[in-house]
Design an enzyme around this catalytic site. Structure first.
Site, short mmCIF file in Angstrom:
data_model
loop_
_atom_site.label_atom_id
_atom_site.label_comp_id
_atom_site.label_asym_id
_atom_site.label_seq_id
_atom_site.Cartn_x
_atom_site.Cartn_y
_atom_site.Cartn_z
N ASN A 220 0.93 -1.27 0.11
CA ASN A 220 0.04 0.04 0.13
C ASN A 220 0.99 1.27 0.05
O ASN A 220 0.09 2.27 -0.63
CB ASN A 220 -0.99 -0.04 1.33
CG ASN A 220 -2.01 -1.15 1.06
OD1 ASN A 220 -2.46 -1.43 0.06
ND2 ASN A 220 -2.47 -1.40 2.30
N HIS B 167 -8.25 -3.09 -13.71
CA HIS B 167 -6.84 -2.84 -14.11
C HIS B 167 -6.80 -2.04 -15.38
O HIS B 167 -5.89 -1.81 -15.85
CB HIS B 167 -6.01 -4.02 -14.07
CG HIS B 167 -5.41 -4.31 -12.76
ND1 HIS B 167 -4.55 -5.33 -12.73
CD2 HIS B 167 -5.68 -3.94 -11.68
CE1 HIS B 167 -4.43 -5.49 -11.20
NE2 HIS B 167 -5.12 -4.64 -10.66
#
Length: 347
Positions: A110, A209
């Site tokens: 992250n 994506h």
């Protein structure tokens, strides 16, 4: 439908009629999802307690995406990363605190790639001024992800709300729950099944994506060190695509630069089915992307999404609703945070 003609623009009228029928069926699916969580989550949850809740989030997201279109991908990804770790409880929004475990947002998966926290903070600040401690951070994130989908060309969908915020966030739980960019189909299927999502959900949600970027470090082994062979590229990648990517991503053996590359070089800020088209031409950026074409069942789903872009868009909305219901806290569980970055004092 006219606003979304970019999906499957080569489809003929009979297919459009069939798509409309499937859309109706999918609306039923979303209704079932909401019904399944009827005692916990519901559409219009803040209709009476904070009527402006969804509008405030929508305005905040619209302003942020107008400034930087890439923030839409960040919000969708943040919602995914929140739901897959401890459930959709806003735990990904918590900051690390001294003396405690690092929080989820500081995991290698992250940090620094996850973005959009300031958008959630801004929306939450407005809501705290209008409806103090009524709208959870988890719901703000779910609304923001929906609005990001819509603002990039996806279909608007109703978000069942009523989530409460978790009080725990540990970076040690992130990698064990999130699918990795190096995953094969079997590994991806296992991760999604563990969250109650189907194989088709997995293939459908992978289409996110088509938005956003990836750091070179997430796929450089496909360009320079495939199967631990120095300088070798993954043979499953289009050679022209490899040459293009090498101009953006230097060999990590000779450079510390970790640039970013669009996951979909065709329409990087548009939520459409070009992701699946890229896979057909061996232009999936991550190992986990191209892997969808390497097993017969997922390859068939990829083909369907190539040929029926508008149907995929509807399926994506329904899958986002299902994902947004993973492991939710409701009722007296958790809390409604005053700030999305810290738990309430004394909790």
């Amino acid at each position: 439908m006219a606003a979304f003609q970019h999906f499957g623009h080569n489809e003929h009228l009979p297919l459009l009629r069939r798509s409309a029928l499937i859309f109706c069926l999918l609306i039923g699916i979303v209704a079932c999802v909401v019904a399944d969580h009827g005692s916990s989550l519901s559409v219009g949850y803040y209709r009476h307690s904070c009527p402006s809740a969804e509008a405030v989030v929508q305005r905040t997201v619209a302003k942020a995406v107008a400034r930087n279109p890439g923030m839409a991908a960040g919000l969708i990804r943040m919602h995914f990363h929140d739901c897959f770790v401890r459930g959709c409880d806003g735990s990904v929004l918590l900051d690390s605190t001294p003396g405690n475990d690092d929080a989820e947002k500081d995991s290698l998966a992250n940090n620094p790639s996850l973005r959009g926290f300031e958008i959630i903070d801004e929306a939450k600040a407005v809501l705290e001024s209008e409806c103090p401690q009524l709208v959870s951070c988890a719901d703000v994130l779910a609304f923001a992800a929906r609005d990001a989908v819509h603002m990039t060309g996806g279909f608007y969908y109703s978000v069942p709300a009523g989530r409460r915020d978790g009080r725990v966030s540990k970076d040690s739980e992130v990698l064990e729950n999130l699918p990795l960019p190096t995953s094969n189909v079997d590994q991806l299927e296992e991760k999604f099944a563990a969250k109650g999502l189907s194989l088709e959900d997995m293939v459908t949600l992978s289409g996110a994506h088509t938005l956003g970027v990836s750091h070179c470090s997430s796929f450089s082994d496909r360009l320079y060190g495939f199967n631990n062979s120095t300088g070798a590229a993954d043979p499953s990648m289009d050679p022209k695509y490899v040459r293009y990517l090498r101009t953006k991503c230097p060999d990590p053996e000779s450079s510390s630069q970790d640039a970013t590359v669009a996951l979909d070089p065709v329409t990087p800020n548009r939520l459409d089915n070009k992701y699946y088209v890229n896979l057909k031409y061996q232009r999936g950026l991550l190992t986990s992307d191209q892997a969808l074409t390497e097993r017969a069942d997922t390859a068939r789903m990829v083909d369907q999404n190539v040929n029926q872009g508008s149907v995929w868009a509807h399926k994506f909305s329904a899958a986002m609703v299902r994902m947004g219901s993973i492991g939710v806290l409701t009722g007296s569980q958790g809390e409604i945070r005053k700030s999305c970055r810290v738990v309430n004092y004394g909790s």
